[in-house]
Design a protein around this motif. Structure first.
Motif, short mmCIF file in Angstrom:
data_model
loop_
_atom_site.label_atom_id
_atom_site.label_comp_id
_atom_site.label_asym_id
_atom_site.label_seq_id
_atom_site.Cartn_x
_atom_site.Cartn_y
_atom_site.Cartn_z
N VAL B 20 -2.05 -4.00 4.79
CA VAL B 20 -1.14 -5.03 5.33
C VAL B 20 -1.88 -5.88 6.36
CG1 VAL B 20 0.93 -5.40 6.77
CG2 VAL B 20 1.00 -3.76 4.88
N LEU B 21 -2.63 -5.20 7.23
CA LEU B 21 -3.37 -5.90 8.28
C LEU B 21 -4.33 -6.94 7.69
CD1 LEU B 21 -4.13 -6.07 11.31
CD2 LEU B 21 -5.90 -4.37 10.83
N LEU B 23 -4.17 -8.34 4.71
CA LEU B 23 -3.42 -9.40 4.05
C LEU B 23 -2.82 -10.38 5.05
CD1 LEU B 23 -1.67 -7.14 1.38
CD2 LEU B 23 -3.54 -8.74 0.95
N LEU B 24 -2.32 -9.83 6.18
CA LEU B 24 -1.72 -10.72 7.19
C LEU B 24 -2.76 -11.67 7.76
CD1 LEU B 24 0.66 -8.34 9.22
CD2 LEU B 24 1.26 -9.97 7.41
N ASN B 25 -3.97 -11.18 7.97
CA ASN B 25 -5.01 -12.06 8.49
C ASN B 25 -5.47 -13.08 7.45
OD1 ASN B 25 -5.88 -11.58 11.35
ND2 ASN B 25 -5.74 -9.48 10.61
N GLN B 26 -5.47 -12.68 6.18
CA GLN B 26 -5.77 -13.66 5.12
C GLN B 26 -4.70 -14.74 5.09
OE1 GLN B 26 -6.21 -11.45 1.48
NE2 GLN B 26 -8.14 -10.51 2.10
#
Lengths: 356, 356
Positions: B20-21, B23-26
């Motif tokens: 998740v981390l 993906l959130l930064n992407q």
């Protein structure tokens, strides 16, 4: 052309969101399974939450800041936890106070807040199980509530299971949008001191008047446009004052520390603190002698604070924070040695060091 | 055994969190790229946010509720957006009001709130660009602020770019924790009406007194323990009252509607509303005749409200909400036809229907 590029980025975001959504629900399934294994026992594990957040911040590649991803994961954990049972958190009201912000920062917005009229009521409501946890200020540069929290800690059956560090910003507030013709600046003495340099530079000739609280200062400024106040965002909101200048504190790391109390403390998280309260016999050099066991066992003290005792049995009580968890041998040994020397020792709790 | 199972679930969560981390930064990288393409233009796109949230709710497999995942994604979008520039949102203060909750619900907690003393000030602050967007109540069963919002809408250059629907719960509040010996129940007339059945059942013999607002009712109850008040959570917090009974409204879907105002409205999101204000010539049957173009073109009206005109030019103005976006042919045609018949027509804005 730029429309095409926009679309590409939006499609990428849609695909990422879909993956995140799936993963979040998988996470919630696991959280639910953990709740079932615990079968109605304690579902909130502060040490585990601290570990998750520390790991997230370590792994975070950016561009989102460590603070932002910690906040998002706090909300994710809060949402997963509330699938079991939403937690009720007692804190010092009313709405808009730093205590409210601290409670949301620690428990996320899926928690249910129970604002109380006084620190005594916060303790009472949590002791009587009306609330699952309580959040109280303990080192507070602006609200002056520390003493009462410390006094109540000596007597309560509640334990400390966490701490919250909140950055506190001071602002210059006034009912009219101009720095001209300010006759007085009101604030709490500590806040005036915190903004000393800014005031010397920008308002050198304006009289500074210290009052009981920053909220009181804001109230005075709201009543008369000749006056300004130094206070936090919450007070600005509450009294509908405008911001003449933001973040005017000299020390950028101005913080307030809150304790989280519950019916249990935390187990070992790997980066912990233990809070103790004790009394010394009234002899010369007693305090120095009292603390020797800590140094001898290599246990670092991170805080030492003395308070006049309210019980009359001893003249002073001492609040001591040490590094480490009471389940760790050297901390355990040091506490045993303290017990031999002090008239009274109470372990207030071991808990993870705040994740900022 | 159960320790082993716990560990398996926690390891699974750690692995999910790591994904998740990432993906959130992407996601944040893409949001930043979009900001660069826009090059300082409008970065907040209400139609896009609505589309993202609708899709998330449609795709959501559970166990997290649709409302919960929408809230989490609102926070994720808010965090990504604030990488560009945090939005400032003007709303009716003080802290702890429903307007504050509505602002956070719509813009997430990365937004900066600017509470104002009156609805007039909310408009003014946003018109002068001190705030990026404004949130004002428009159909409000408890705060009685609707009329002023409508009056200001007729004159403002701001446009409606969104709506927020907030569920409103009513609670019975008192300073002492007992239903016994209540002499009076205070509340706003509409709130008393909303809790009619509950009061008939539980407090049939207690006098009901209507006052100007629920906050005023709470203030009266806080002053005298013989009195109780019906009000929302925010008022309970503000006046430190306890909850004798929660969610006592007869209608479980009791809501308040807020409008989001800005310097632009929203483009087509696929499920939109358009708000109009118009005046009719003072002739018999004028209103009926006025609205005919809507029905003829198959445009559904979702709201019709008349207000006495403040300008003296017309006796009444009419606020009409229709389904669809003003860029859609049949809506455009209907508005053209309205213009021919009405003395005055103003398009207040087209915007996505609220995602609950």
């Amino acid at each position: 052309m730029s429309e095409e590029r926009l679309k590409q980025h939006r499609d990428a975001i849609d695909s990422l969101d879909q993956q995140v959504l799936k993963l979040l629900n998988q996470r919630a399934e696991h959280a639910r399974a953990i709740g079932e294994i615990k079968g109605g026992g304690i579902i909130y594990r502060p040490e585990r939450e601290a570990q998750v957040l520390r790991r997230i911040k370590e792994l975070n590649p950016g561009p989102l800041s460590g603070e932002t991803v910690a906040r998002l994961f706090r909300e994710i954990m809060s949402a997963c936890l509330s699938l079991e049972k939403p937690l009720t958190i007692a804190h010092l009201g009313p709405a808009g106070t730093f205590s409210e912000s601290a409670s949301f920062k620690h428990f996320g917005h899926a928690a249910r807040l129970l604002p109380c009229a006084s620190i005594d009521e916060v303790f009472r409501v949590c002791e009587s199980s009306e609330a699952d946890y309580a959040v109280v200020p303990v080192e507070n540069s602006t609200e002056g509530a520390v003493g009462r929290s410390l006094d109540l800690l000596t007597q309560t059956p509640l334990q400390i299971c966490g701490e919250v560090i909140l950055r506190i910003h001071q602002h210059l507030l006034r009912s009219v949008p101009s720095l001209d013709h300010i006759e007085k600046v009101y604030s709490h003495a500590q806040s005036l001191a915190q903004c000393h340099e800014w005031l010397n530079k920008h308002l050198p000739d304006v009289e500074r008047v210290s009052v009981a609280s920053n909220a009181e200062a804001a109230r005075l400024a709201a009543e008369d446009s000749r006056f300004a106040a130094i206070a936090g965002e919450a007070a600005a909101e509450r009294f509908n004052l405008g911001f003449l200048a933001r973040n005017i504190e000299d020390e950028p790391n101005n913080t307030t520390r809150f304790l989280v109390l519950g019916t249990h403390d935390a187990t070992l998280s790997g980066h912990d603190k233990t809070s103790l309260v004790m009394s010394a016999r009234n002899q010369p050099g007693a305090v120095h002698q009292l603390l020797a066991p800590l140094a001898e066992r290599g246990v670092s003290m991170t805080k030492f604070e003395s308070r006049p005792s309210r019980t009359g049995l001893w003249e002073y009580v001492f609040f001591v924070d040490v590094e480490g968890h009471h389940s760790q041998t050297q901390v355990q040994d040091a506490i045993e040695a303290l017990r031999e020397r002090a008239a009274f020792v109470k372990i207030l709790g071991s808990y993870p060091v705040a994740v900022l």
